[in-house]
Design a protein around this motif. Structure first.
Motif, mmCIF file in Angstrom:
data_model
loop_
_atom_site.group_PDB
_atom_site.id
_atom_site.type_symbol
_atom_site.label_atom_id
_atom_site.label_comp_id
_atom_site.label_asym_id
_atom_site.label_seq_id
_atom_site.Cartn_x
_atom_site.Cartn_y
_atom_site.Cartn_z
ATOM 1 N N ARG A 286 30.876 36.997 42.426
ATOM 2 C CA ARG A 286 29.889 37.710 43.234
ATOM 3 C C ARG A 286 29.725 39.138 42.714
ATOM 4 O O ARG A 286 30.440 39.580 41.820
ATOM 5 N N PHE A 287 28.766 39.837 43.347
ATOM 6 C CA PHE A 287 28.510 41.230 42.989
ATOM 7 C C PHE A 287 29.724 42.079 43.397
ATOM 8 O O PHE A 287 30.322 41.842 44.449
ATOM 9 N N PRO A 288 30.093 43.084 42.577
ATOM 10 C CA PRO A 288 31.319 43.848 42.864
ATOM 11 C C PRO A 288 31.189 44.765 44.074
ATOM 12 O O PRO A 288 30.154 45.383 44.303
ATOM 13 N N GLN A 289 32.269 44.836 44.826
ATOM 14 C CA GLN A 289 32.395 45.800 45.910
ATOM 15 C C GLN A 289 33.375 46.878 45.461
ATOM 16 O O GLN A 289 33.782 46.909 44.303
ATOM 17 N N TRP B 59 30.093 46.292 34.854
ATOM 18 C CA TRP B 59 29.414 46.926 35.982
ATOM 19 C C TRP B 59 30.407 47.261 37.090
ATOM 20 O O TRP B 59 31.138 46.392 37.581
ATOM 21 N N PHE B 60 30.401 48.537 37.481
ATOM 22 C CA PHE B 60 31.256 49.049 38.546
ATOM 23 C C PHE B 60 30.426 49.248 39.812
ATOM 24 O O PHE B 60 29.207 49.403 39.759
ATOM 25 N N GLU C 132 36.262 46.728 42.623
ATOM 26 C CA GLU C 132 35.970 45.544 41.815
ATOM 27 C C GLU C 132 34.953 45.873 40.722
ATOM 28 O O GLU C 132 34.253 46.883 40.788
ATOM 29 N N VAL C 133 34.868 44.979 39.736
ATOM 30 C CA VAL C 133 33.882 45.110 38.660
ATOM 31 C C VAL C 133 33.259 43.745 38.396
ATOM 32 O O VAL C 133 33.785 42.706 38.808
#
Length: 382
Positions: free
Chosen positions: A137-140, A192-193, A143-144
């Motif tokens: 999933r998209f990072p929160q 992506w961060f 997370e990356v």
């Protein structure tokens, strides 16, 4: 005309010479198709990375380097509310404020590699339409998300960047929450961060850029916004134009690739010419004997060209086989991403043309010298 089998039989009269000719041709063709594939791959990834619908807002004076650019945080909301005609999805404008940063990342196994980091929020997916999540999933926060070619850029195994593994930015551990693809673009090599995380880690209180995706709006509308908001000190550039500038920046690398390939190819070519000169010089009496029984110099010349073409085209075939196993699909990292070498029709075409030229133009000097002596002189030669 001499029968084609004559040229074929002559190839195997000297196996060492045949091996040298085939090997030299294979080396020249392999180097040239590698140079063409390298340049095509770099051009392709830079061309595909920019969208005609996207405009990038950067700090004035930093248009050539998005990493050095500084844009106020307020610019993101300002452009979203001031420029009409931007794309919207469920009432959310396609506007993405982002942070770019080059820094070394530590992999759990202790490997350290330079990576291009992009701090984003979920709005980034509205702008970068080529990005597709393939796992996770998209990072929160904490997370990356990694591109599926990021492992090539970082020089680690693909499983080291699987969902659930860890990366370290300095002493900060970050879990890999997702993996994405963005076919044919530099995005696939990025990490992506969460934007807020990257801002804290890099101690930034500004963005690097704001990217907007246009619908009814035009580039001039965004440019007018930058002129009206002098307080933000922004410059607008089309995303495609930005990557075109990067392509120009990498032009010296492309030139050096051609120069290196040409120098090595020239060495192999001159070595091949020396081999042909020696081989044809030893056959001057043979050529004279064939003339004395009725074959013309033109027929002999064509036979020599056939013989050389058979050898060089065999070398070309060997080069294509090596290229298929060594070059095709090879991911090559460079400073802002990774591109893939592909044996496209144009690459194969260059290889074929090179093989034909080696077998024809490269054979002309030794063939002409072999057939130049008069018949009496040639028959007396030792």
């Amino acid at each position: 005309m001499l029968p084609f089998t004559y040229a074929l039989r002559n190839l195997f009269r000297d196996p060492a010479r045949l091996l040298q000719t085939v090997g030299g041709a294979a080396l020249v063709v392999l180097l040239l198709i590698a140079a063409v594939a390298l340049n095509e791959g770099m051009n392709s990834v830079l061309e595909n990375s920019g969208s005609t619908k996207n405009v990038i807002l950067m700090g004035k004076g930093s248009e050539e380097s998005i990493e050095r650019s500084e844009v106020p945080l307020s610019a993101e909301s300002a452009v979203a509310t001031s420029v009409r005609g931007l794309q919207e999805v469920l009432g959310v404008s396609a506007v993405s404020g982002e942070i770019f940063y080059q820094a070394p990342l530590h992999i759990a196994q202790g490997k350290e590699s330079q990576a291009l980091l992009r701090g984003v929020l979920e709005n980034a997916l509205l702008v970068h339409r080529s990005v597709q999540l393939i796992d996770g999933r998209f990072p929160q926060s904490g997370e990356v998300m990694v591109g599926h070619l990021a492992h090539r850029k970082l020089g680690v195994a693909e499983e080291d960047l699987a969902v659930g593994e860890s990366l370290y930015f300095g002493d900060t551990e970050l879990k890999i929450a997702g993996r994405f693809i963005a076919p044919g673009t530099v995005l696939e090599s990025e990490v992506w961060f969460d934007r807020n995380d990257l801002a804290v880690l890099t101690q930034r209180d500004s963005l690097s850029s704001v990217t907007v995706r246009m619908d009814a709006a035009e580039f001039e509308d965004v440019e007018v916004f930058t002129l009206q908001r002098n307080d933000l000190e922004l410059a607008a550039i089309s995303e495609q134009g930005y990557y075109d500038k990067l392509s120009t920046f990498y032009e010296p690398i492309k030139v050096m690739t051609w120069v290196t390939a040409a120098l090595v190819a020239a060495g192999a070519l001159f070595g091949g010419l020396n081999t042909l000169y020696a081989a044809f010089a030893a056959r001057i009496r043979e050529m004279a004997t064939l003339q004395s029984i009725g074959f013309t110099r033109k027929a002999l010349f064509v036979s020599l060209i056939q013989e050389s073409l058979l050898a060089t085209l065999t070398g070309t075939l060997v080069a294509f086989i090596l290229g298929y196993f060594i070059l095709d699909g090879l991911a090559v990292p460079f400073s802002i991403g990774t591109f893939t070498l592909t044996l496209t029709p144009s690459v194969i075409g260059v290889g074929l043309i090179t093989g034909v030229l080696l077998g024809t133009i490269g054979t002309l000097p030794p063939a002409i010298r072999c057939l130049a002596p008069s018949l009496p002189s040639a028959l007396r030669s030792s």
